[in-house]
Design an enzyme around this catalytic site. Structure first.
Site, PDB file in Angstrom:
ATOM      1  CD  GLU A 116      -3.182  -0.813   0.611  1.00  0.00           C
ATOM      2  OE1 GLU A 116      -3.318   0.258  -0.030  1.00  0.00           O
ATOM      3  OE2 GLU A 116      -4.063  -1.686   0.670  1.00  0.00           O
ATOM      4  CG  ASP A 165      -6.056   0.561  -5.375  1.00  0.00           C
ATOM      5  OD1 ASP A 165      -7.043  -0.024  -5.839  1.00  0.00           O
ATOM      6  OD2 ASP A 165      -5.379   0.092  -4.449  1.00  0.00           O
TER       7      ASP A 165
END
Length: 181
Positions: A116, A165
């Site tokens: 992330e 994303d």
């Protein structure tokens, strides 16, 4: 850089309960790049770590009420300043990809590592993040030889109907060129 147990030596260690063992015989062979910000579009603070530790307080922000019951994790978070926070050993199965498929193989969590980046689809990532991501990626490629430049994807690539994303702000050519040695 990665110890025998699959933990980065230079990362802050904040173990998440949201992981399990990979299926027997499932080699680590994919790297998935994600982004996260909590609340959405805001950076800094403890909320991402709280989320992956199942202790996000739903009354601290209206958005948190919608996600506080989720049980998710990633292997690693790269904060805006490049600081690394590891939640799950790279050898274990983090719960980051959800319903996903890559080259016909479903359940990407079984064979993928999830990183992330603290960010949002439309906000440029920092130079510190690219530098840290490149260093971590090279270490992962050394430890897990099945991961190569062709097996690095965005969350949007393995779950295109649900995820966007790391988004258009992520500079794929810049990042991938940093891996060529």
């Amino acid at each position: 850089m990665i110890n025998q147990q699959g933990w980065l030596q230079n990362a802050i260690c904040k173990p998440s309960p949201n992981y399990n063992q990979r299926p027997e015989g499932a080699p680590v062979s994919l790297l998935v790049i994600h982004n996260i910000s909590l609340p959405p579009g805001e950076f800094g603070g403890k909320y991402i770590c709280d989320f992956f530790a199942n202790c996000l307080n739903p009354v601290e922000h209206p958005y948190f009420e919608t996600i506080s019951d989720l049980k998710v994790s990633a292997h690693l978070l790269i904060q805006r300043d490049g600081e690394l926070v590891q939640f799950v050993s790279f050898d274990d199965r983090a719960w980051h990809a959800g319903n996903s498929c890559y080259e016909g193989a479903e359940n990407c969590n079984d064979f993928a590592i999830g990183i992330e980046l603290e960010g949002a689809d439309d906000i440029p990532y920092t130079e510190d993040q690219y530098r840290a991501l490149s260093a971590v990626t090279l270490a992962l490629m050394e430890r897990y030889p099945s991961i190569n430049i062709g097996r690095i994807v965005g969350h949007s690539d393995i779950a295109p109907d649900r995820k966007t994303d790391p988004g258009p702000a992520f500079d794929w050519p810049y990042y991938l060129s940093s891996l060529e040695t």
